[in-house]
Design an enzyme around this catalytic site. Sequence first.
Site, PDB file in Angstrom:
ATOM      1  N   ASP A 147      -4.472 -15.205 -22.448  1.00  0.00           N
ATOM      2  CA  ASP A 147      -3.790 -14.255 -21.931  1.00  0.00           C
ATOM      3  C   ASP A 147      -3.685 -14.458 -20.407  1.00  0.00           C
ATOM      4  O   ASP A 147      -4.381 -14.892 -19.841  1.00  0.00           O
ATOM      5  CB  ASP A 147      -4.686 -12.822 -21.730  1.00  0.00           C
ATOM      6  CG  ASP A 147      -3.842 -11.579 -22.372  1.00  0.00           C
ATOM      7  OD1 ASP A 147      -2.940 -11.230 -21.567  1.00  0.00           O
ATOM      8  OD2 ASP A 147      -4.165 -10.964 -23.213  1.00  0.00           O
ATOM      9  N   ASP A 156       1.109 -10.978 -20.143  1.00  0.00           N
ATOM     10  CA  ASP A 156       0.805  -9.350 -19.784  1.00  0.00           C
ATOM     11  C   ASP A 156       1.995  -8.862 -19.108  1.00  0.00           C
ATOM     12  O   ASP A 156       2.441  -9.179 -17.948  1.00  0.00           O
ATOM     13  CB  ASP A 156      -0.379  -9.216 -18.898  1.00  0.00           C
ATOM     14  CG  ASP A 156      -1.079  -7.840 -19.224  1.00  0.00           C
ATOM     15  OD1 ASP A 156      -1.376  -7.208 -20.239  1.00  0.00           O
ATOM     16  OD2 ASP A 156      -1.162  -7.331 -18.206  1.00  0.00           O
ATOM     17  N   GLU A 199       4.895 -10.209 -23.180  1.00  0.00           N
ATOM     18  CA  GLU A 199       4.495  -8.848 -23.579  1.00  0.00           C
ATOM     19  C   GLU A 199       5.695  -8.149 -22.631  1.00  0.00           C
ATOM     20  O   GLU A 199       5.654  -7.908 -21.358  1.00  0.00           O
ATOM     21  CB  GLU A 199       3.043  -8.392 -23.321  1.00  0.00           C
ATOM     22  CG  GLU A 199       2.938  -6.796 -23.715  1.00  0.00           C
ATOM     23  CD  GLU A 199       1.741  -6.060 -22.902  1.00  0.00           C
ATOM     24  OE1 GLU A 199       1.313  -4.984 -23.552  1.00  0.00           O
ATOM     25  OE2 GLU A 199       1.616  -6.466 -22.008  1.00  0.00           O
ATOM     26  N   HIS A 224      -4.950  -4.908 -29.055  1.00  0.00           N
ATOM     27  CA  HIS A 224      -6.014  -4.244 -28.663  1.00  0.00           C
ATOM     28  C   HIS A 224      -5.614  -2.583 -27.657  1.00  0.00           C
ATOM     29  O   HIS A 224      -6.391  -2.146 -27.240  1.00  0.00           O
ATOM     30  CB  HIS A 224      -6.542  -4.985 -27.576  1.00  0.00           C
ATOM     31  CG  HIS A 224      -5.803  -5.448 -26.503  1.00  0.00           C
ATOM     32  ND1 HIS A 224      -4.572  -6.284 -26.421  1.00  0.00           N
ATOM     33  CD2 HIS A 224      -5.609  -5.127 -25.219  1.00  0.00           C
ATOM     34  CE1 HIS A 224      -4.084  -6.508 -25.531  1.00  0.00           C
ATOM     35  NE2 HIS A 224      -4.484  -5.898 -24.585  1.00  0.00           N
ATOM     36  N   ASP A 225      -4.422  -2.554 -27.766  1.00  0.00           N
ATOM     37  CA  ASP A 225      -3.836  -1.272 -27.323  1.00  0.00           C
ATOM     38  C   ASP A 225      -3.439  -0.453 -28.142  1.00  0.00           C
ATOM     39  O   ASP A 225      -2.942   0.750 -27.685  1.00  0.00           O
ATOM     40  CB  ASP A 225      -2.519  -1.720 -26.233  1.00  0.00           C
ATOM     41  CG  ASP A 225      -3.069  -2.726 -25.143  1.00  0.00           C
ATOM     42  OD1 ASP A 225      -4.232  -2.278 -24.752  1.00  0.00           O
ATOM     43  OD2 ASP A 225      -2.072  -3.074 -24.544  1.00  0.00           O
TER      44      ASP A 225
END
Length: 570
Positions: free
Chosen positions: A98, A206, A269, A341-342
């Site tokens: 990430d 991210d 993302e 994870h969100d």
Amino acid sequence: MTDLWWKSAVVYQIYPRSFADADGDGMGDLRGIIDHLDYLAGLGVDVLWLSPVYRSPQDDNGYDISDYQDIDPLFGTLEIFDELLRGVHQRGMKLIMDLVVNHTSDEHPWFVESRSSTDNPKRDWYWWRPARPGLEPGTPGAEPTNWGSAFGGPAWEYDEKTGEYYLHLFSRKQPDLNWENPAVREAVYEMMRWWLDRGVDGFRMDVINMISKAVQSPGGALPDGRVIAGSAYGDGSASYINGPRNHEFLHEMHERVFAGRPELLAVGEMPGVTVEEAVLFTDQARQEVDMVFQFDHVWVDRGGDPWRLIPLQLTTLKGIFNRWQTGLAETGWNSLYWNNHDQPRAVSRYGDDSPPYRAASAKMLGTVLHLHRGTPYIYQGEELGMTNCPFPTIADFRDIEAIGQYTQAVDQEGRSPEEVLAVLRARGRDNARTPMQWDASPHAGFTAGTPWLAANPNHTEINAAVEQEDPDSVYHYYRRLIELRHTEPAVVDGDFTMLLPNDERLYAFTRRLGGTELLVIGNFSGDEVRAEIEDAAAWSSAELVLTNLAQAPVDLTLGPWQAVVYRRTA
Ligand code: NOJ
């Protein structure tokens, strides 16, 4: 067949703090991942994506990084990381990291320096601005703009020492880096090369479409955002989503980091990205990123009022996927995901997580997603059909977003706590973050200690140990889905045609490559439904490659939550 390896790959996302705890401190760690590499290889996935394991105060579970070039002691050491990477590569898989570079932690040395004085050389590495003209610095409403932060409260934090504010689109411990400054960009690129030299295979970036802010010149002002009725803050996103220099920055990153390393995977993302922008971001000729995470399908049940639950409308969902599939058909590439994870658990959101239908609807969702054109992502536990968790009270949540938004909604905006809790239970990020369910033992076999977030009580029935033993489980169904992508070129490269766009229960489409055609149908309901498609009679006698129920459909009449994949060749 395509020459880009990631087009036929399946990625598995690991959220390290919730995956497996080897040392009993209640927090997942790198050793825990090493211990389960055979499980992952057995599933057949090609790439592992690790959510952040860097040094971090853990304000946002590691998305607040204080040292990009070290592993947080919670997770292990660089030596253990190297061992993990070797273990991944030995099993023929790849590993992507990430990359969180829209912001750092406020404890990163860059920010510590930046905040130390207005003339520090790193001052301009972040977004510092004076109070709104005419207002007393540090008083309510004196923030430089009206923007709210993603986690509740204003997007600006007043810093008494220097009398100015810094921008944080997320928590106050996540100050935004100023990408306008070339020294910031160079420092990021150098860090990325350092990881690639260590052997990692790419990055998931991210909120990478927030790095360019629409700063006004001359003077560097940032404008107020749209005022939202009922909300304490404005929406500044027009100033930082897909900003004016976003393409330039990503192309520069490509040149400085990825050039000469063709085998890497770069995933951006991008909340709020449009199809038109995504075509540009993922056009291989432009050398920016390989694929993006768009958000349209996970915002499908979100209205103007964030605290009202909107029921899922299948026709809207299909319209969104159709737009993305056709928009990126000629140029660019899709990422495919229900979960990360969100997001809340897919089976609870788009399926039916009640015992009679949980497994069938989890498999149906997997089928529909994985048979689209694009690279599918599996989030840990999705392959088991893990569900949302029944959080009793706000005190049972750990997520900074849930707690911050609850506080803003209840304390500042006067919402009812029950109304807000109902939405958090359905949509909150902690649903994804409960411990991975390995077995039926206490804490789901995740830890011998006390987990940082309680395991879902249903781990006694839903867990990897049970599912690995059961050939009919969600786990084994996912193995077959992954294998199908690896063996059937039409899944990878076939064109996409949506069928039955107006049907509220069936999701149907075809994929065609040369003389091979696949028909995919998923029943998003507990009813028996016949697929009224052209050619139904011919299709019902075609080869049934995959289905999730014991009974094959008769005359294209699907059972509750049934999924089918048929194949025929010309
Ligand atoms: C997106 C990440 O996926 C999320 O978990 C995080 O809170 C924000 N970006 C801020 O880094």
